[in-house]
Design a protein around this motif. Sequence first.
Motif, short mmCIF file in Angstrom:
data_model
loop_
_atom_site.label_atom_id
_atom_site.label_comp_id
_atom_site.label_asym_id
_atom_site.label_seq_id
_atom_site.Cartn_x
_atom_site.Cartn_y
_atom_site.Cartn_z
N ASN A 31 109.77 45.32 132.18
CA ASN A 31 108.70 46.05 132.86
C ASN A 31 109.27 47.01 133.89
O ASN A 31 108.89 46.98 135.07
CB ASN A 31 107.75 45.04 133.53
N PRO A 32 110.18 47.90 133.48
CA PRO A 32 110.82 48.78 134.47
C PRO A 32 109.91 49.82 135.08
O PRO A 32 110.26 50.41 136.11
CB PRO A 32 111.94 49.45 133.64
N ILE A 33 108.72 50.07 134.49
CA ILE A 33 107.85 51.10 135.04
C ILE A 33 107.39 50.75 136.46
O ILE A 33 107.05 51.62 137.25
CB ILE A 33 106.63 51.34 134.12
N VAL A 34 107.38 49.47 136.83
CA VAL A 34 106.96 49.07 138.17
C VAL A 34 107.89 49.68 139.22
O VAL A 34 107.45 50.04 140.31
CB VAL A 34 106.93 47.53 138.29
N ILE A 35 109.18 49.83 138.89
CA ILE A 35 110.13 50.38 139.86
C ILE A 35 110.57 51.80 139.51
O ILE A 35 111.10 52.50 140.36
CB ILE A 35 111.37 49.47 140.01
N ASN A 36 110.35 52.23 138.23
CA ASN A 36 110.84 53.54 137.82
C ASN A 36 109.78 54.29 137.02
O ASN A 36 109.53 53.98 135.85
CB ASN A 36 112.11 53.38 136.97
N PRO A 37 109.15 55.32 137.61
CA PRO A 37 108.09 56.05 136.91
C PRO A 37 108.58 56.83 135.70
O PRO A 37 107.80 57.17 134.82
CB PRO A 37 107.54 56.98 137.98
N ALA A 38 109.90 57.11 135.64
CA ALA A 38 110.44 57.88 134.52
C ALA A 38 110.37 57.12 133.20
O ALA A 38 110.52 57.70 132.13
CB ALA A 38 111.88 58.28 134.81
N TYR A 39 110.13 55.81 133.28
CA TYR A 39 110.05 54.99 132.06
C TYR A 39 108.72 55.16 131.34
O TYR A 39 108.59 54.78 130.17
CB TYR A 39 110.25 53.51 132.42
N ALA A 40 107.74 55.76 131.99
CA ALA A 40 106.39 55.88 131.40
C ALA A 40 106.45 56.57 130.04
O ALA A 40 106.97 57.68 129.91
CB ALA A 40 105.48 56.66 132.34
N GLY A 41 105.92 55.90 129.02
CA GLY A 41 105.86 56.46 127.68
C GLY A 41 107.12 56.32 126.86
O GLY A 41 107.15 56.68 125.68
N ASN A 42 108.20 55.75 127.44
CA ASN A 42 109.48 55.75 126.75
C ASN A 42 109.62 54.69 125.66
O ASN A 42 110.62 54.68 124.95
CB ASN A 42 110.62 55.61 127.77
N ARG A 43 108.65 53.82 125.52
CA ARG A 43 108.70 52.89 124.38
C ARG A 43 108.14 53.54 123.12
O ARG A 43 108.20 52.96 122.04
CB ARG A 43 107.95 51.60 124.71
N GLY A 44 107.54 54.71 123.26
CA GLY A 44 107.05 55.42 122.09
C GLY A 44 105.66 55.01 121.66
O GLY A 44 105.08 55.62 120.76
N VAL A 45 105.11 53.96 122.27
CA VAL A 45 103.76 53.49 121.98
C VAL A 45 103.09 53.08 123.28
O VAL A 45 103.75 52.94 124.32
CB VAL A 45 103.78 52.28 121.01
N ALA A 46 101.79 52.88 123.26
CA ALA A 46 101.08 52.39 124.44
C ALA A 46 101.48 50.93 124.68
O ALA A 46 101.49 50.11 123.76
CB ALA A 46 99.58 52.49 124.24
N SER A 47 101.81 50.61 125.92
CA SER A 47 102.33 49.29 126.25
C SER A 47 101.62 48.73 127.48
O SER A 47 101.48 49.42 128.49
CB SER A 47 103.84 49.38 126.51
N ILE A 48 101.19 47.48 127.38
CA ILE A 48 100.53 46.78 128.49
C ILE A 48 101.37 45.55 128.83
O ILE A 48 101.71 44.76 127.94
CB ILE A 48 99.11 46.35 128.13
N VAL A 49 101.70 45.38 130.11
CA VAL A 49 102.52 44.24 130.53
C VAL A 49 101.86 43.56 131.72
O VAL A 49 101.50 44.22 132.71
CB VAL A 49 103.95 44.68 130.92
N GLY A 50 101.72 42.25 131.64
CA GLY A 50 101.26 41.44 132.76
C GLY A 50 102.34 40.45 133.13
O GLY A 50 103.01 39.89 132.25
N LEU A 51 102.54 40.23 134.42
CA LEU A 51 103.61 39.33 134.88
C LEU A 51 103.13 38.55 136.10
O LEU A 51 102.47 39.10 136.98
CB LEU A 51 104.87 40.13 135.22
N HIS A 52 103.49 37.27 136.15
CA HIS A 52 103.23 36.44 137.33
C HIS A 52 104.53 35.77 137.76
O HIS A 52 105.26 35.23 136.93
CB HIS A 52 102.19 35.36 137.05
N ARG A 53 104.82 35.81 139.07
CA ARG A 53 106.00 35.16 139.61
C ARG A 53 105.61 34.28 140.79
O ARG A 53 104.94 34.74 141.73
CB ARG A 53 107.03 36.19 140.06
N SER A 54 106.01 33.02 140.74
CA SER A 54 105.86 32.09 141.86
C SER A 54 107.26 31.75 142.35
O SER A 54 108.06 31.13 141.62
CB SER A 54 105.13 30.81 141.43
N GLN A 55 107.57 32.17 143.57
CA GLN A 55 108.91 32.00 144.11
C GLN A 55 108.98 30.81 145.06
O GLN A 55 108.05 30.57 145.83
CB GLN A 55 109.34 33.28 144.84
N TRP A 56 110.07 30.05 144.98
CA TRP A 56 110.32 28.90 145.86
C TRP A 56 109.13 27.93 145.81
O TRP A 56 108.54 27.57 146.84
CB TRP A 56 110.57 29.36 147.29
#
Length: 309
Positions: A31-56
Motif C-alpha cells: 500500500n505505498p500510495i499512503v506515503i507516495n502519491p506517485a504510485y497512484a495508478g501504477n498497478r494498471g488497474v483500479a485498486s482498493i486497499v484496507g489495512l488495520h494495525r494494532s501496535q503493542w
Amino acid sequence: MKKLIIGLIVFAFAKAVTAQQDPQYSQYMYNPIVINPAYAGNRGVASIVGLHRSQWVGLDGAPRTQTLSFHTPIENSRVGLGLSIVNDAIGPTDETYVAADFSYTIPLSYNSNLSLGLKGGAHLLNVDFMQLNARDQQDQLLQNNIENQLSPTVGVGAYYHTDKFYVGLSTPNLLQTEHFDNANSNSTYIAKERIHLYATAGYVFDVNDNVKFKPTTLVKAVSGAPVQVDLTANFLFNEKLTLGAAYRVSAAVTGLVGFQLNEQMLIGFAYDRETTALGNSVYNDGSYELFLRFELFNRVDKLITPRFF
C-alpha cells in the motif's frame, strides 16, 4: 498502568519531542500510495486497499491505525488518481488524514517508467484530556479538549519501476503545522508536524517457474529521530502464497503471510515482536497488522499474473 502509559504518550506528544513519527506499517510494500502519491495508478488497474494495525497489544493507549485507499489509472492517459484516508489513534489523541493523490507517468524505455506525484489534503486532530489522570486537575492546559483541529497537508513523490525493480522517494507532508499553541502566547505545549522522508526499493528474482523472491526495504527519516530502516524478504509460491520475514533495525522482527484468494483479492497478515526492552514487557503482546486488497478490472484488461508490487 493504563494512566501511566497514556500520561507518557501525551507528555511526549504535547512537548513536541523530536521522536514524533508518522504511523508505521510492516506491509508497506502492498500500500505505498499512503506515503507516495506517485504510485497512484501504477498497478494498471483500479485498486482498493484496507489495512488495520494494532501496535503493542496489551498496553492501554497503544497506537491503532486504519487506512483505506483507492487509486486507478485514467484510461488513455498517463495520469493516475487516488484517495487515501488514514486514522491514527494513540492514548487520548486521534488523528485523521484525508488526501487526494495525482500522478503523471513518463515512459523512459520499453519497460521502465518514472512517475511523479502530488498529494494534497487535510489533517484532523482530536485530543480528549479527560482520559488523563492529571496530578493538577485545575491545570488550564487540560480544561479544553481539542476537537477537529484542521490543518492542510501537501506532499510529493517520485516512483521509478520496471517489470522487476522499483524505487521510490517521497514525503507525504511538507507543511510543519504547530499544535497546542492556543493556551497562551507563552505556552511551551507546542507540537509540530515534522517532515518525514521515505525511500522504498524492491526487486523480484525468479527462483524457478513456481517461486519468486522479492527483497524490499523502507527507509524513514524525520528530524531529531533515528533513521528507521525496514528490511523485508518475501517469497511468492505458485502465484498464490506469500511467506516472508522482516527486520526493523534496532526495533522489531516481523513475520508476514499473504494469500491470493482469487484473481482480484489478496489478503495479508503481519506480526511484529519488539527487540527493544518494550518487547520484554508482560503487558506487550506484539503488534498485529491485517490488510485486504481488491482489484477492479475487466476480463480483457485483467493482469496476466498477480503483480508482486
